[in-house]
Design a protein around this motif. Structure first.
Motif, PDB file in Angstrom:
ATOM      1  N   LEU A  24       0.827  -1.196   0.000  1.00 54.73           N
ATOM      2  CA  LEU A  24      -0.241   0.120  -0.072  1.00 54.73           C
ATOM      3  C   LEU A  24       0.932   1.319  -0.034  1.00 54.73           C
ATOM      4  O   LEU A  24       0.355   2.339   0.116  1.00 54.73           O
ATOM      5  N   THR A  25       2.247   1.213   0.096  1.00 55.53           N
ATOM      6  CA  THR A  25       3.202   2.236  -0.067  1.00 55.53           C
ATOM      7  C   THR A  25       4.021   2.094  -1.054  1.00 55.53           C
ATOM      8  O   THR A  25       4.520   1.230  -1.227  1.00 55.53           O
ATOM      9  N   SER A  26       4.249   3.134  -2.177  1.00 56.63           N
ATOM     10  CA  SER A  26       5.222   3.286  -2.832  1.00 56.63           C
ATOM     11  C   SER A  26       6.567   3.262  -2.540  1.00 56.63           C
ATOM     12  O   SER A  26       6.877   4.174  -1.562  1.00 56.63           O
ATOM     13  N   GLN A  27       7.446   2.374  -2.975  1.00 55.68           N
ATOM     14  CA  GLN A  27       8.649   2.615  -2.404  1.00 55.68           C
ATOM     15  C   GLN A  27       9.577   3.007  -3.580  1.00 55.68           C
ATOM     16  O   GLN A  27       9.624   2.718  -4.768  1.00 55.68           O
ATOM     17  N   PRO A  28      10.777   3.894  -3.085  1.00 48.76           N
ATOM     18  CA  PRO A  28      11.570   4.552  -4.065  1.00 48.76           C
ATOM     19  C   PRO A  28      12.482   3.611  -4.804  1.00 48.76           C
ATOM     20  O   PRO A  28      12.909   3.677  -5.879  1.00 48.76           O
ATOM     21  N   HIS A  29      12.715   2.419  -3.935  1.00 45.22           N
ATOM     22  CA  HIS A  29      13.358   1.264  -4.829  1.00 45.22           C
ATOM     23  C   HIS A  29      12.751   0.184  -5.340  1.00 45.22           C
ATOM     24  O   HIS A  29      13.136  -1.015  -5.281  1.00 45.22           O
ATOM     25  N   GLU A  30      11.527   0.416  -5.784  1.00 47.28           N
ATOM     26  CA  GLU A  30      10.572  -0.518  -6.288  1.00 47.28           C
ATOM     27  C   GLU A  30      11.275  -1.378  -7.447  1.00 47.28           C
ATOM     28  O   GLU A  30      11.364  -2.725  -7.439  1.00 47.28           O
ATOM     29  N   PRO A  31      12.111  -0.911  -8.368  1.00 47.50           N
ATOM     30  CA  PRO A  31      12.881  -1.751  -9.346  1.00 47.50           C
ATOM     31  C   PRO A  31      13.940  -2.862  -8.630  1.00 47.50           C
ATOM     32  O   PRO A  31      13.910  -3.835  -9.180  1.00 47.50           O
ATOM     33  N   ASP A  32      14.296  -2.350  -7.366  1.00 50.46           N
ATOM     34  CA  ASP A  32      15.296  -3.598  -6.609  1.00 50.46           C
ATOM     35  C   ASP A  32      14.378  -4.657  -6.171  1.00 50.46           C
ATOM     36  O   ASP A  32      14.732  -5.736  -6.257  1.00 50.46           O
ATOM     37  N   VAL A  33      13.040  -4.172  -5.680  1.00 50.53           N
ATOM     38  CA  VAL A  33      12.268  -5.061  -4.917  1.00 50.53           C
ATOM     39  C   VAL A  33      11.726  -6.100  -6.165  1.00 50.53           C
ATOM     40  O   VAL A  33      11.693  -7.348  -6.008  1.00 50.53           O
ATOM     41  N   SER A  34      11.563  -5.744  -7.137  1.00 51.67           N
ATOM     42  CA  SER A  34      10.984  -6.322  -8.617  1.00 51.67           C
ATOM     43  C   SER A  34      12.248  -7.357  -8.819  1.00 51.67           C
ATOM     44  O   SER A  34      12.001  -8.524  -9.103  1.00 51.67           O
ATOM     45  N   ALA A  35      13.399  -6.816  -8.946  1.00 56.02           N
ATOM     46  CA  ALA A  35      14.591  -7.527  -9.326  1.00 56.02           C
ATOM     47  C   ALA A  35      14.857  -8.846  -8.204  1.00 56.02           C
ATOM     48  O   ALA A  35      15.211  -9.783  -8.930  1.00 56.02           O
ATOM     49  N   LEU A  36      14.629  -8.446  -7.083  1.00 60.09           N
ATOM     50  CA  LEU A  36      14.907  -9.631  -6.063  1.00 60.09           C
ATOM     51  C   LEU A  36      13.738 -10.634  -6.384  1.00 60.09           C
ATOM     52  O   LEU A  36      14.049 -11.879  -6.169  1.00 60.09           O
ATOM     53  N   ILE A  37      12.538 -10.210  -6.547  1.00 62.15           N
ATOM     54  CA  ILE A  37      11.316 -11.244  -6.620  1.00 62.15           C
ATOM     55  C   ILE A  37      11.590 -12.151  -7.959  1.00 62.15           C
ATOM     56  O   ILE A  37      11.645 -13.395  -7.902  1.00 62.15           O
ATOM     57  N   ARG A  38      12.193 -11.419  -8.904  1.00 61.52           N
ATOM     58  CA  ARG A  38      12.512 -12.021 -10.500  1.00 61.52           C
ATOM     59  C   ARG A  38      13.490 -13.121 -10.175  1.00 61.52           C
ATOM     60  O   ARG A  38      13.462 -14.113 -10.614  1.00 61.52           O
ATOM     61  N   LEU A  39      14.794 -12.709  -9.572  1.00 59.73           N
ATOM     62  CA  LEU A  39      15.938 -13.498  -9.430  1.00 59.73           C
ATOM     63  C   LEU A  39      15.213 -14.808  -8.560  1.00 59.73           C
ATOM     64  O   LEU A  39      15.724 -15.750  -8.663  1.00 59.73           O
ATOM     65  N   SER A  40      14.578 -14.516  -7.616  1.00 58.99           N
ATOM     66  CA  SER A  40      13.912 -15.773  -6.945  1.00 58.99           C
ATOM     67  C   SER A  40      13.263 -16.735  -7.746  1.00 58.99           C
ATOM     68  O   SER A  40      13.283 -18.163  -7.661  1.00 58.99           O
ATOM     69  N   ASP A  41      12.479 -16.184  -8.717  1.00 60.50           N
ATOM     70  CA  ASP A  41      11.717 -17.165  -9.755  1.00 60.50           C
ATOM     71  C   ASP A  41      12.746 -17.692 -10.602  1.00 60.50           C
ATOM     72  O   ASP A  41      12.768 -18.995 -11.010  1.00 60.50           O
ATOM     73  N   VAL A  42      13.701 -16.747 -11.099  1.00 56.75           N
ATOM     74  CA  VAL A  42      14.706 -17.440 -12.207  1.00 56.75           C
ATOM     75  C   VAL A  42      15.324 -18.749 -11.209  1.00 56.75           C
ATOM     76  O   VAL A  42      15.478 -19.733 -12.081  1.00 56.75           O
ATOM     77  N   TYR A  43      15.847 -18.466 -10.087  1.00 52.76           N
ATOM     78  CA  TYR A  43      16.497 -19.752  -9.479  1.00 52.76           C
ATOM     79  C   TYR A  43      15.849 -20.704  -8.432  1.00 52.76           C
ATOM     80  O   TYR A  43      16.207 -21.434  -7.989  1.00 52.76           O
ATOM     81  N   GLU A  44      14.462 -20.456  -8.742  1.00 60.11           N
ATOM     82  CA  GLU A  44      13.500 -21.058  -7.961  1.00 60.11           C
ATOM     83  C   GLU A  44      13.761 -21.386  -6.521  1.00 60.11           C
ATOM     84  O   GLU A  44      13.805 -22.557  -5.925  1.00 60.11           O
TER      85      GLU A  44
ATOM     86  N   PRO B  16      12.214 -20.555  -2.803  1.00 60.49           N
ATOM     87  CA  PRO B  16      11.043 -20.470  -2.150  1.00 60.49           C
ATOM     88  C   PRO B  16      11.106 -19.014  -1.676  1.00 60.49           C
ATOM     89  O   PRO B  16      11.946 -18.372  -0.859  1.00 60.49           O
ATOM     90  N   LEU B  17      10.075 -18.214  -1.974  1.00 67.86           N
ATOM     91  CA  LEU B  17       9.949 -16.829  -1.655  1.00 67.86           C
ATOM     92  C   LEU B  17       8.538 -16.531  -1.192  1.00 67.86           C
ATOM     93  O   LEU B  17       7.397 -16.851  -1.652  1.00 67.86           O
ATOM     94  N   ALA B  18       8.306 -15.843   0.019  1.00 65.80           N
ATOM     95  CA  ALA B  18       7.090 -15.506   0.702  1.00 65.80           C
ATOM     96  C   ALA B  18       6.951 -14.074   0.651  1.00 65.80           C
ATOM     97  O   ALA B  18       8.132 -13.462   1.010  1.00 65.80           O
ATOM     98  N   THR B  19       5.879 -13.525   0.041  1.00 61.27           N
ATOM     99  CA  THR B  19       5.921 -11.835   0.071  1.00 61.27           C
ATOM    100  C   THR B  19       4.834 -11.572   1.217  1.00 61.27           C
ATOM    101  O   THR B  19       4.549 -10.296   1.235  1.00 61.27           O
ATOM    102  N   ASN B  20       4.298 -12.353   1.736  1.00 59.89           N
ATOM    103  CA  ASN B  20       3.464 -11.847   2.978  1.00 59.89           C
ATOM    104  C   ASN B  20       3.655 -13.107   4.046  1.00 59.89           C
ATOM    105  O   ASN B  20       3.991 -14.097   3.799  1.00 59.89           O
ATOM    106  N   MET B  21       2.724 -12.643   5.528  1.00 61.74           N
ATOM    107  CA  MET B  21       3.056 -13.543   6.613  1.00 61.74           C
ATOM    108  C   MET B  21       2.599 -14.965   6.198  1.00 61.74           C
ATOM    109  O   MET B  21       2.921 -15.971   6.887  1.00 61.74           O
ATOM    110  N   GLY B  22       1.253 -14.885   5.613  1.00 56.64           N
ATOM    111  CA  GLY B  22       0.422 -16.083   5.134  1.00 56.64           C
ATOM    112  C   GLY B  22       1.393 -17.110   4.398  1.00 56.64           C
ATOM    113  O   GLY B  22       1.569 -18.265   5.236  1.00 56.64           O
ATOM    114  N   THR B  23       2.075 -16.807   3.591  1.00 58.11           N
ATOM    115  CA  THR B  23       2.988 -17.647   2.968  1.00 58.11           C
ATOM    116  C   THR B  23       3.911 -18.158   3.653  1.00 58.11           C
ATOM    117  O   THR B  23       4.685 -19.110   3.587  1.00 58.11           O
TER     118      THR B  23
END
Ligand SMILES: O=C(CO)COP(=O)(O)O
Length: 141
Positions: free
Chosen positions: A82-102, A104-111
């Protein structure tokens, strides 16, 4: 197992509560975190943490580099959607690399809860097999 812990500011309290609740699990693993998240975990949960730069100053990218080198096994990233982050590209890159290298990544407490329960009950043991295979491949190079 090497586990990265990251939380945006509005989620810091949540990650502290989460790590406190599962301290018995986390203390058996090697923990890494972005700067402020790591500082709070060390101070408030008394667990050792390898700290990187703060997220906006490159911490997400440093964790991403570990993923790319095959040095990270799991990422728990409590994002604030709910809050825009100045370093959003870095956040996306981290999530992308987690997917590239498979990784396990949780982006919220439930997962994160499901992943930690899985870790506790041995459902992540396939990661160790993958690490062993990586070591064998490295030796064959
Ligand atoms: O911004 C972050 C992740 O993108 C978190 O960084 P800090 O843990 O330094 O607050």
């Amino acid at each position: 197992m090497k586990i990265a812990l990251i939380a945006h500011d509005m989620k810091k309290e949540d990650i502290i509560q989460f790590v406190t609740a599962y301290k018995d699990v986390f203390e058996q693993h090697e923990l890494f975190a972005t700067g402020t998240t790591g500082k709070r975990i060390m101070e408030e949960v008394s667990l050792p943490v390898h700290r990187f730069h703060s997220g906006p100053l490159g911490g997400d990218q440093e964790i991403g580099a570990m993923i790319a080198r095959g040095e990270m096994d799991m990422v728990l990233f409590f994002r604030d959607p709910l809050t825009s982050q100045p370093h959003e590209p870095d956040v996306s890159a981290l999530i992308r690399l987690s997917d590239v290298y498979e990784i396990p990544l949780a982006t919220n407490m439930g997962t994160a809860e499901v992943l930690i329960q899985g870790l506790k009950h041995g459902y992540m043991d396939w990661l160790k097999l993958r690490q062993k295979q990586g070591e064998i491949n490295d030796k064959q190079k």
